[in-house]
Design a protein around this motif. Structure first.
Motif, PDB file in Angstrom:
ATOM      1  N   LEU A   1       0.799  -1.059  -0.052  1.00 49.06           N
ATOM      2  CA  LEU A   1      -0.105  -0.071   0.079  1.00 49.06           C
ATOM      3  C   LEU A   1       1.050   1.235  -0.194  1.00 49.06           C
ATOM      4  CD1 LEU A   1      -2.571  -1.263   2.816  1.00 49.06           C
ATOM      5  CD2 LEU A   1      -2.665  -1.365   0.241  1.00 49.06           C
ATOM      6  N   LYS A   2       1.001   1.913  -0.997  1.00 44.84           N
ATOM      7  CA  LYS A   2       1.860   3.237  -1.236  1.00 44.84           C
ATOM      8  C   LYS A   2       1.029   4.201  -1.234  1.00 44.84           C
ATOM      9  CE  LYS A   2       5.800   0.883  -2.727  1.00 44.84           C
ATOM     10  NZ  LYS A   2       7.185   1.143  -2.317  1.00 44.84           N
ATOM     11  N   LYS A   3      -0.134   4.597  -1.962  1.00 45.57           N
ATOM     12  CA  LYS A   3      -0.570   5.738  -1.969  1.00 45.57           C
ATOM     13  C   LYS A   3      -1.860   5.735  -1.043  1.00 45.57           C
ATOM     14  CE  LYS A   3      -1.002   4.592  -6.296  1.00 45.57           C
ATOM     15  NZ  LYS A   3      -0.627   3.820  -7.320  1.00 45.57           N
ATOM     16  N   GLU A   4      -2.076   6.928  -0.765  1.00 47.65           N
ATOM     17  CA  GLU A   4      -3.536   7.229  -0.142  1.00 47.65           C
ATOM     18  C   GLU A   4      -4.701   6.645  -0.692  1.00 47.65           C
ATOM     19  OE1 GLU A   4      -3.917  11.542   0.664  1.00 47.65           O
ATOM     20  OE2 GLU A   4      -1.634  11.669   0.803  1.00 47.65           O
ATOM     21  N   SER A   5      -4.633   6.535  -2.008  1.00 48.47           N
ATOM     22  CA  SER A   5      -5.781   5.883  -2.884  1.00 48.47           C
ATOM     23  C   SER A   5      -5.716   4.133  -2.483  1.00 48.47           C
ATOM     24  CB  SER A   5      -5.705   6.051  -4.168  1.00 48.47           C
ATOM     25  OG  SER A   5      -4.538   5.656  -4.738  1.00 48.47           O
ATOM     26  N   ASP A   6      -4.576   3.836  -2.362  1.00 49.15           N
ATOM     27  CA  ASP A   6      -4.386   2.325  -2.050  1.00 49.15           C
ATOM     28  C   ASP A   6      -5.235   2.167  -0.570  1.00 49.15           C
ATOM     29  OD1 ASP A   6      -2.684   1.724  -4.350  1.00 49.15           O
ATOM     30  OD2 ASP A   6      -0.800   1.918  -3.359  1.00 49.15           O
ATOM     31  N   PHE A   7      -4.960   2.809   0.427  1.00 46.14           N
ATOM     32  CA  PHE A   7      -5.436   2.829   1.732  1.00 46.14           C
ATOM     33  C   PHE A   7      -6.814   2.864   1.535  1.00 46.14           C
ATOM     34  CE2 PHE A   7      -1.186   3.484   2.981  1.00 46.14           C
ATOM     35  CZ  PHE A   7      -1.109   2.508   4.337  1.00 46.14           C
TER      36      PHE A   7
ATOM     37  N   GLU B   1      -4.430   5.513  15.513  1.00 45.75           N
ATOM     38  CA  GLU B   1      -4.697   6.524  14.284  1.00 45.75           C
ATOM     39  C   GLU B   1      -3.215   6.856  13.749  1.00 45.75           C
ATOM     40  OE1 GLU B   1      -7.127   9.867  14.559  1.00 45.75           O
ATOM     41  OE2 GLU B   1      -9.154   8.904  13.913  1.00 45.75           O
ATOM     42  N   ILE B   2      -2.878   6.480  12.608  1.00 45.51           N
ATOM     43  CA  ILE B   2      -1.549   6.801  12.247  1.00 45.51           C
ATOM     44  C   ILE B   2      -1.554   7.692  11.006  1.00 45.51           C
ATOM     45  CG2 ILE B   2       0.550   5.734  11.253  1.00 45.51           C
ATOM     46  CD1 ILE B   2      -0.323   3.139  12.298  1.00 45.51           C
ATOM     47  N   PRO B   3      -0.786   8.884  11.329  1.00 46.80           N
ATOM     48  CA  PRO B   3      -0.755   9.753  10.006  1.00 46.80           C
ATOM     49  C   PRO B   3      -0.292   9.087   8.716  1.00 46.80           C
ATOM     50  CG  PRO B   3      -0.050  10.758  11.979  1.00 46.80           C
ATOM     51  CD  PRO B   3      -0.019   9.482  12.377  1.00 46.80           C
ATOM     52  N   PHE B   4      -0.798   9.378   7.617  1.00 48.89           N
ATOM     53  CA  PHE B   4      -0.087   8.757   6.338  1.00 48.89           C
ATOM     54  C   PHE B   4       1.188   8.942   6.281  1.00 48.89           C
ATOM     55  CE2 PHE B   4       0.776   8.959   1.683  1.00 48.89           C
ATOM     56  CZ  PHE B   4       0.532   7.708   1.502  1.00 48.89           C
ATOM     57  N   ALA B   5       1.601  10.136   6.504  1.00 45.81           N
ATOM     58  CA  ALA B   5       3.139  10.824   6.649  1.00 45.81           C
ATOM     59  C   ALA B   5       4.154   9.933   7.352  1.00 45.81           C
ATOM     60  CB  ALA B   5       3.135  12.203   6.616  1.00 45.81           C
ATOM     61  N   LYS B   6       3.455   9.353   8.294  1.00 48.06           N
ATOM     62  CA  LYS B   6       4.356   8.464   9.427  1.00 48.06           C
ATOM     63  C   LYS B   6       4.499   7.092   9.005  1.00 48.06           C
ATOM     64  CE  LYS B   6       5.048  12.291  11.787  1.00 48.06           C
ATOM     65  NZ  LYS B   6       6.298  12.858  11.832  1.00 48.06           N
ATOM     66  N   ILE B   7       3.892   6.585   7.995  1.00 49.30           N
ATOM     67  CA  ILE B   7       3.777   5.279   7.618  1.00 49.30           C
ATOM     68  C   ILE B   7       5.106   4.892   6.599  1.00 49.30           C
ATOM     69  CG2 ILE B   7       2.691   3.275   6.133  1.00 49.30           C
ATOM     70  CD1 ILE B   7       0.044   4.857   7.061  1.00 49.30           C
ATOM     71  N   ALA B   8       6.057   4.055   7.207  1.00 49.94           N
ATOM     72  CA  ALA B   8       7.301   4.105   6.531  1.00 49.94           C
ATOM     73  C   ALA B   8       6.961   3.002   5.478  1.00 49.94           C
ATOM     74  CB  ALA B   8       8.196   3.298   7.408  1.00 49.94           C
ATOM     75  N   LYS B   9       6.196   1.700   5.522  1.00 46.79           N
ATOM     76  CA  LYS B   9       5.942   0.745   4.950  1.00 46.79           C
ATOM     77  C   LYS B   9       4.719   0.209   5.186  1.00 46.79           C
ATOM     78  CE  LYS B   9       8.349  -3.392   3.452  1.00 46.79           C
ATOM     79  NZ  LYS B   9       9.704  -4.110   3.527  1.00 46.79           N
TER      80      LYS B   9
END
Length: 157
Positions: A87-93, A141-149
């Protein structure tokens, strides 16, 4: 250098995928032992088959030969991302709310940097993951910008 190869490959593969109504999931350029591999992961609703991978491989190989962005010898692999799709992009999530996921973060949340659980929501650039901590269900809740992988995960429940 690897990021330049990935960027150039992405530019070359996009029109091919658009023409075939396929989606680019990821591109990885890496060395394994003495060999370099350029791996292109593609998908579509319902999954891709070997013929579609072959078509993309053939067309992309022609483009790579024409524009020659890679100086060393390498192997080109075009495949489906499989059941543990990244899952790389916001749209993937957004598309995978309700699915079982694995998420690794850059910094700890709730004292942890790795979570395996259900993606229960994704909005306002936050992923909400419900996971089991010993015997209790918890949510983070995890901000998208803080997701490494992040990737889809197989659930054995």
């Amino acid at each position: 250098m690897a990021s330049k190869v990935v960027q150039q490959t992405e530019e070359l593969v996009h029109p091919i995928l658009e023409e075939l109504s396929l989606e680019l999931v990821d591109i990885v350029y890496e060395k394994e032992g003495p060999n370099w591999f350029l791996r292109v992961y593609i998908d579509k609703d319902g999954g891709v088959d070997i013929d579609e991978c072959g078509q993309v491989s053939e067309k992309l190989s022609e483009k790579l030969d024409e524009f020659d962005p890679i100086s060393e010898a390498y192997f080109l692999e075009v495949s489906s991302p499989g059941v543990e799709r990244p899952l790389k992009k916001e749209s993937d999530f957004e598309k995978n709310v309700g699915k079982h996921v694995y998420v690794k973060t850059y910094e700890p949340f709730d004292g942890k940097k790795e979570f395996t659980g259900d993606l229960v929501d994704f909005k306002d650039n936050y992923a909400t993951i419900q996971f089991k901590d010993k015997t209790r269900q918890k949510e983070v809740e995890i901000p998208f910008a803080k997701i490494a992988k992040a990737r889809l995960a197989v659930s054995f429940d």
